[in-house]
Each structure stands twice: as C-alpha cells, then as structure tokens.
Design a protein around this motif. Structure first.
Motif, PDB file in Angstrom:
ATOM      1  N   ASP A   1      40.834  31.691  39.981  1.00  0.00           N
ATOM      2  CA  ASP A   1      39.696  30.880  39.512  1.00  0.00           C
ATOM      3  C   ASP A   1      38.861  30.353  40.678  1.00  0.00           C
ATOM      4  O   ASP A   1      38.343  29.236  40.650  1.00  0.00           O
TER       5      ASP A   1
ATOM      6  N   ASP B   1      47.115  26.727  32.744  1.00  0.00           N
ATOM      7  CA  ASP B   1      46.482  27.842  32.030  1.00  0.00           C
ATOM      8  C   ASP B   1      47.591  28.603  31.303  1.00  0.00           C
ATOM      9  O   ASP B   1      48.566  29.036  31.931  1.00  0.00           O
TER      10      ASP B   1
ATOM     11  N   TRP C   1      47.756  24.060  40.163  1.00  0.00           N
ATOM     12  CA  TRP C   1      47.026  25.028  39.323  1.00  0.00           C
ATOM     13  C   TRP C   1      47.991  26.103  38.857  1.00  0.00           C
ATOM     14  O   TRP C   1      48.342  27.011  39.603  1.00  0.00           O
TER      15      TRP C   1
ATOM     16  N   ASP D   1      48.605  29.219  36.863  1.00  0.00           N
ATOM     17  CA  ASP D   1      47.636  30.229  36.423  1.00  0.00           C
ATOM     18  C   ASP D   1      48.013  31.596  36.990  1.00  0.00           C
ATOM     19  O   ASP D   1      48.530  31.692  38.105  1.00  0.00           O
TER      20      ASP D   1
ATOM     21  N   HIS E   1      39.066  27.674  30.851  1.00  0.00           N
ATOM     22  CA  HIS E   1      39.440  26.974  32.081  1.00  0.00           C
ATOM     23  C   HIS E   1      38.258  26.423  32.875  1.00  0.00           C
ATOM     24  O   HIS E   1      38.452  25.616  33.783  1.00  0.00           O
TER      25      HIS E   1
HETATM   26 MN   LIG Z   1      42.588  29.976  34.725  1.00  0.00          MN
END
Ligand SMILES: [Mn+2]
Length: 302
Positions: free
Chosen positions: A124, A224, A118, A120, A97
């Motif tokens: 992050d 992700d 995003w 996920d 990522h």
């Molecule tokens: Mn990620």
C-alpha cells in the motif's frame, strides 16, 4: 477502555463493488453484540460520510475516484480525532484500505509520534506514478509518508503524518517494484511470511511492539483482511496465496492488546459480495471479539 466504533461504508479506493457493504455485513455478523459482550455500549459512535456514485468522477486513471476518497477520508479524520480527544479507542470497520489515509491523518493530530502496525499482503505504498492500477487503496501508506497527490497528503494538514521508522509490516508478500524501492530507500521494517515461518509470530510481535514503543508515543493496528490466508477470506478483493493463519492473527491482536500504547484499530477490505454467505464478515467480527477480550483481560490483570 471506551470503544468508539466508527463505520466506513465505502469502496472508492478500489474498483470492486461490495466493500461499501463491509460494515453492514460485520454488524449483521454481530458486531454490536460483540461490543456489548465486552462491556461496551452496543452503539455506533459515528459513520464516515460517503459521496454518491454519481458524484464520483473517474477522470484520472492513475487516481481513480479521487473525489470520493478525499471526501470520506477527510470526514473520517475528523471522527477519529474527535474520538481520540474524548479518550476513546477508535475501532474502525471498512470499507477499502484507502480509508487509512483518514485514520492516520486524524490520529496524527492527537499523537505527534504515531506508530503503525500494517497487517497486509500488500505494501500500500504506491503513488500515482508507480501504481499499476490507479486504485488509491494501494496508496495510503505512501500518502501518510508524504508521497502522493496533494489532495490526499493535505488531508488533516500539510505534510508527513508518519515517519518510515514508525511503521511495521506484518505478512507482506505481494509488493510492486515501486513499493519495494520505497521500502529499501526508507529502511521500513518488514516481517514477511518467511520471517513469520522461521521465527514465529510470537517472537516477531514482541520485537515489533518493542521497536515501536521505543520511538513512538502510541500506535495503532491496520488490519487488512487480505493479510490472512485466502482459505480463510473468500470475501475480500485482492487475496494473495500463502497468508497468515488464524492462530498467528490472534497472536498479533494479543500483543497489540497488551500494550497501553495501543490506541486504535481498523479492519478493512471486507467485501460480502465476493462470497456466498457472510464468512469474511463473521471472521472479522470474531477477530474484533478476540481483540476486545484481550484488551479487557489486560486491563483486569493490571
Ligand atoms: Mn491493504
């Protein structure tokens, strides 16, 4: 719709061998055929450059394999910029990522007010100071927000690439203390698993898309694989329990695909070495197929 498929065969943002084989695994699962089945040329537009293992030194335990990440994300930002400038839709397959440092930097040069969804399990949002692991794949959003090592924040030009109010998290459920502090301080919008359970993904995505469209010029989806439930993704490096199931993931893709302001997508953290068979890459290819089909339908209906 003119897709530019870009592969990012690298792993330097994290420590487990295998994500460098992600794009090949998704191609083996039929990615080029998926492109052709959706009216696209069955070709790869480009591939981000990756340093050899020998060239990547690990001198800083809080910024592991920094040279490798800088090299690939810098090259990727040029590819993404070029594709967008040619009015193409960048479709990126990784790779870990940290590649999003390059994606966002490249997009930002074409889209002044960039929105990000995003998808996920993780935030992050770490910096070298807060990171428990020193792995840069836990840092791309902090970098985009202008926080982190200068070698990373300067890719694609100095400064902030993403405003915190232009970012939406979907499926977040494993957040480090430093990340939570940043989320609270910057007021970043989060739809966690509790929100998804109580409100439903359809309502959440309607709201998320409307929120981004209000203040951004265009947005992209960073998907992700570890945002999905671990029962669905054996082949990804940092699985977290209680994740997003398939129907809800498709709902995310559909809501993105229905917006004209949706201009790029990336699928990251496919690691075929972590499983028998190729299940996670096959799933990534299926999801990309869903996404392209939704985009086609939207275009035809209009
Ligand atoms: Mn990620």
């Amino acid at each position: 719709m003119n897709i530019a498929y870009i592969s990012v065969p690298y792993r330097y943002g994290q420590g487990k061998p295998g994500t460098e084989q992600g794009p090949a695994a998704v191609e083996q699962a039929g990615l080029l055929e998926t492109l052709a089945a959706n009216g696209q040329e069955a070709v790869r537009y480009g591939e981000a450059a990756v340093l050899s293992e020998d060239a990547v030194r690990e001198e800083d335990p809080q910024l592991k394999r920094l040279e490798g990440v800088v090299h690939t994300t810098n090259d990727l930002h040029l590819l993404v910029r070029e594709a967008l400038t040619e009015q193409r839709f960048p479709l990126l397959v990784g790779g870990d990522h940290s590649m999003a440092i390059g994606t966002i930097a490249g997009m930002r040069q074409v889209v002044p007010r960039l929105g990000v969804i995003w998808f996920d399990a993780h935030g992050d949002l770490n910096t070298p100071e807060t990171s428990p692991s020193g792995n840069i794949h836990g840092m791309p959003l902090a970098v985009a927000l202008g926080e982190g090592h200068q070698r990373l924040t300067e890719i694609g030009g100095d400064g902030v690439k993403l405003q915190p109010e232009h970012l939406v998290f979907i499926g977040l459920r494993d957040v480090d203390a430093g990340e939570q502090e940043l989320i609270d301080r910057l007021g970043i919008r989060v739809y966690d698993m509790e929100a998804i359970r109580t409100r439903g993904m359809d309502a959440i995505m309607k709201e998320a898309v409307a929120y981004l469209k209000e203040t951004t010029d265009a947005f992209y989806l960073s998907f992700d694989m570890d945002g999905l439930d671990p029962s669905l993704v054996e082949g990804t490096g940092t699985r977290v329990a209680d994740g997003i199931m398939l129907d809800d993931a498709k709902t995310v893709l559909r809501h993105c695909a229905e917006q004209d302001e949706f201009i790029a997508a990336e699928f990251v953290e496919v690691n075929p070495l972590l499983e028998e068979g190729n299940g996670t890459a096959i799933l990534a290819n299926d999801l990309i197929g869903n996404l392209l089909q939704y985009m086609r339908t939207h275009r035809l209906v209009k």
